[in-house]
Design a protein around this motif. Structure first.
Motif, PDB file in Angstrom:
ATOM      1  N   THR A  12      53.364  36.419  42.328  1.00  0.00           N
ATOM      2  CA  THR A  12      54.533  36.037  41.521  1.00  0.00           C
ATOM      3  C   THR A  12      55.382  37.289  41.297  1.00  0.00           C
ATOM      4  N   VAL A  13      56.698  37.081  41.360  1.00  0.00           N
ATOM      5  CA  VAL A  13      57.632  38.190  41.146  1.00  0.00           C
ATOM      6  C   VAL A  13      58.629  37.781  40.063  1.00  0.00           C
ATOM      7  N   GLU A  45      40.156  40.419  42.272  1.00  0.00           N
ATOM      8  CA  GLU A  45      39.733  39.441  41.280  1.00  0.00           C
ATOM      9  C   GLU A  45      40.880  38.773  40.535  1.00  0.00           C
ATOM     10  N   ARG A  46      42.138  39.163  40.768  1.00  0.00           N
ATOM     11  CA  ARG A  46      43.243  38.529  40.026  1.00  0.00           C
ATOM     12  C   ARG A  46      44.467  38.338  40.923  1.00  0.00           C
ATOM     13  N   ARG A  47      45.257  37.397  40.503  1.00  0.00           N
ATOM     14  CA  ARG A  47      46.463  37.031  41.246  1.00  0.00           C
ATOM     15  C   ARG A  47      47.494  38.157  41.107  1.00  0.00           C
ATOM     16  N   PRO A  48      48.122  38.611  42.211  1.00  0.00           N
ATOM     17  CA  PRO A  48      49.107  39.702  42.122  1.00  0.00           C
ATOM     18  C   PRO A  48      50.363  39.280  41.348  1.00  0.00           C
ATOM     19  N   GLU A  49      50.778  40.174  40.434  1.00  0.00           N
ATOM     20  CA  GLU A  49      51.991  39.929  39.643  1.00  0.00           C
ATOM     21  C   GLU A  49      52.876  41.177  39.733  1.00  0.00           C
ATOM     22  N   ASN A  76      49.998  44.656  38.813  1.00  0.00           N
ATOM     23  CA  ASN A  76      48.682  44.602  38.155  1.00  0.00           C
ATOM     24  C   ASN A  76      47.563  44.857  39.167  1.00  0.00           C
ATOM     25  N   GLY A  77      47.866  45.755  40.147  1.00  0.00           N
ATOM     26  CA  GLY A  77      46.925  46.010  41.237  1.00  0.00           C
ATOM     27  C   GLY A  77      45.821  46.982  40.873  1.00  0.00           C
ATOM     28  N   ILE A  78      45.330  47.687  41.892  1.00  0.00           N
ATOM     29  CA  ILE A  78      44.148  48.538  41.715  1.00  0.00           C
ATOM     30  C   ILE A  78      44.483  49.858  41.047  1.00  0.00           C
TER      31      ILE A  78
END
Length: 569
Positions: free
Chosen positions: A433-434, A467-471, A490-492
């Motif tokens: 999502t962007v 483990e999570r959806r990219p935002e 919200n990446g690594i």
């Protein structure tokens, strides 16, 4: 009139003392003593008819030739006093001089003792002058008619007219703002007005005051010397000592003649020209200083112009040299770019041939090769492909400094939309999502900034946490001069020790097996932003995400929008 009455009643003894002091100075003390009745001075008795008039409802009026002096309280008092003085053998002139001293003392009382409003002070001066005018009329009238029946109406009328005329012209003389001296036919000072008295002698009393030769104080010798030396009418300039210090005057001398045309006296009118002369002298000095200053400034300007011409010539030479250098650099860059194109084409072609023939060799000899030989062929094929991609990336990196597209005002909203449109498939495939915030207008190469945004958005999605959806959130903060773009994910995340290294060309923090790429994207972003005169940096917390920021110059505010996420809702 009530205030004037209270003033007279309260200060009658003060007036008597003032009259006595003037009488001593002017040799009238013996006459004043002869008029004393018991313990009461003659000057105190004048207050009685004065108080009667002030207490009466009838106003004090100016007498005319037809008026009966016996019916006027001040005139009747004057007639009675004149009659008694004449019977004692006294003379008219000293007696009138004593009356003038009394008038002067009452006027001084107004100045020194009265706390009256300006309007009341003027009324008091008018009252005392009119009272003593009528008093003097009574004295003169009594003196000119030993027997009232023998005195002709013409004599009394003429006496009154002359007295009024004298008072009228004396009032005008006293009211002049310019200092005036009257010089008698013997060369001595006969009279002066109030302004002259204040200038050369001392403070003068209000109202009509008469100065005779006998009551003239000491005047400065330089003024007396001028009076003795003047021989003809005209204007003279003299420096005189005054109560205000040394002053410069323009003195106008006029000769006054009698009715027969013979010289009678002189009138001196003084105009203080000290400030005017000082201003003239200052003007002359300033004119000289200005001439010197103009000459100095002219010389300085000539010198500055010569230096300016030299500087212009030097700058022109530098500009010509710089232009030659620019032309040489342009030519060198053009040749370098041509060489880079040829070299990259040859390198890419060589790398493509290595990869192609390695694949062909593997297909033909695949059955005859052992595992190690097959591994070597795979490595050779992969290296050829990677070399071809690196050559392509290097060529793209070298072209970021060339102005392929001109700078101009661009809507950042449109640039972001174009970048997302190019990445729409990748965004949907990764379920990202962007979110887009409000965007301004900026001054930039629109296509290069779009390339920067695609690299940063792509990295934000590529380096996502499993483990999570990219935002991804794209926002911008603006000032009057610049815009700061933020791409937050919200990446690594990245360890702070690598914040500078990641912008170095071909620098990778992960293996290509884990995260594919050539390691040139952020280096290109940094080069593009620096070409725009901006800067790029990042903030990150490992395991939580990263924020990449860059600044661009701003030219105005556009109308942005808040977009919903792209991809799966």
């Amino acid at each position: 009139m009530e205030k004037i009455r209270d003033l007279v009643a309260e200060h009658r003894e003060w007036v008597a003392d003032k009259v006595m002091a003037h009488a001593r100075d002017l040799d009238f003390a013996d006459l004043l003593a002869s008029l004393r009745v018991g313990n009461e001075d003659w000057s105190c008795r004048i207050a009685d008819p004065m108080l009667d008039v002030l207490s009466s409802d009838e106003p004090l009026v100016v007498l005319s030739a037809k008026d009966d002096l016996h019916l006027n309280r001040p005139a009747a008092f004057g007639m009675a006093q004149a009659r008694a003085h004449r019977l004692r053998g006294g003379e008219l002139r000293p007696f009138l001089g004593l009356v003038k001293i009394c008038r002067r003392s009452y006027l001084e009382m107004i100045e020194e003792k009265a706390a009256l409003e300006p309007l009341d002070e003027g009324a008091a001066v008018n009252f005392f002058n009119l009272f003593f005018d009528n008093l003097e009329l009574g004295i003169v009238g009594e003196w000119t008619m030993p027997d009232a029946e023998d005195v002709s109406e013409e004599m009394r009328t003429e006496s009154q007219r002359l007295l009024h005329e004298k008072n009228y012209f004396t009032t005008i003389f006293e009211s002049l703002s310019l200092p005036v001296l009257l010089i008698g036919d013997t060369g001595g000072i006969a009279n002066m007005n109030r302004s002259a008295h204040e200038l050369f002698v001392g403070p003068a009393v209000p109202g009509a005051v008469y100065y005779g030769e006998g009551d003239m104080p000491y005047l400065s010798e330089d003024l007396l010397q001028f009076i003795r030396e003047m021989e003809e009418e005209g204007a003279y300039e003299r420096v005189l000592r005054t109560r205000n210090g040394i002053r410069q005057f323009e003195i106008s001398v006029l000769f006054l003649l009698d009715v027969t045309g013979r010289f009678k006296s002189s009138m001196l009118v003084f105009v203080d020209i000290t400030e005017r002369m000082e201003a003239t002298e200052d003007l002359i000095r300033n004119k000289d200083r200005l001439a010197d200053l103009v000459a100095m400034r002219t010389a300085e300007t000539s010198s500055a112009n010569a230096k300016l011409h030299e500087a212009i010539a030097e700058r022109k030479a530098v500009e010509e040299s710089l232009q030659k250098t620019i032309d040489q650099l342009t030519k060198s860059n053009t040749e370098l770019e041509r060489f880079a194109n040829f070299a990259s084409h040859d390198l890419k072609e060589s790398a493509r041939l290595v990869a192609s023939y390695s694949e062909l060799l593997g297909r033909r000899l695949g059955q005859d090769l052992d595992d190690q030989a097959r591994e070597f062929l795979d490595f050779l094929t992969e290296s050829g492909k990677r070399m071809s991609q690196q050559v392509e990336d290097l060529l793209a990196y070298s072209r970021t400094q060339a102005r392929v597209h001109p700078f101009g005002e661009a809507d950042a909203t449109r640039i972001v939309d174009a970048a997302l449109a190019n990445m729409e498939t990748y965004i949907r495939e990764t379920d990202a999502t962007v979110e887009i915030g409000e965007m301004p207008h900026v001054w930039c190469d629109e296509f290069q900034i779009q390339e920067v945004l695609q690299h940063l958005i792509g990295n934000a999605i590529k380096f996502r946490a499993p483990e999570r959806r990219p935002e991804v959130k794209i926002s911008c903060e603006t000032t009057k001069e610049e815009a700061t773009f933020r791409i937050q994910d919200n990446g690594i995340g990245i360890d702070p020790q690598y914040f500078e290294q990641i912008f170095v060309i071909f620098k990778r923090l992960h293996t290509k097996d884990t995260y594919p790429g050539s390691g040139i994207g952020l280096a290109m972003c940094k080069r593009i932003i620096e070409r725009h005169g901006g800067q790029i940096w990042m903030e990150s917390v490992p395991g939580e995400g990263s924020v990449f920021q860059f600044k661009l110059p701003i030219t105005g505010y556009g109308v942005g929008r808040l977009a919903g996420p792209i991809g799966r809702r």
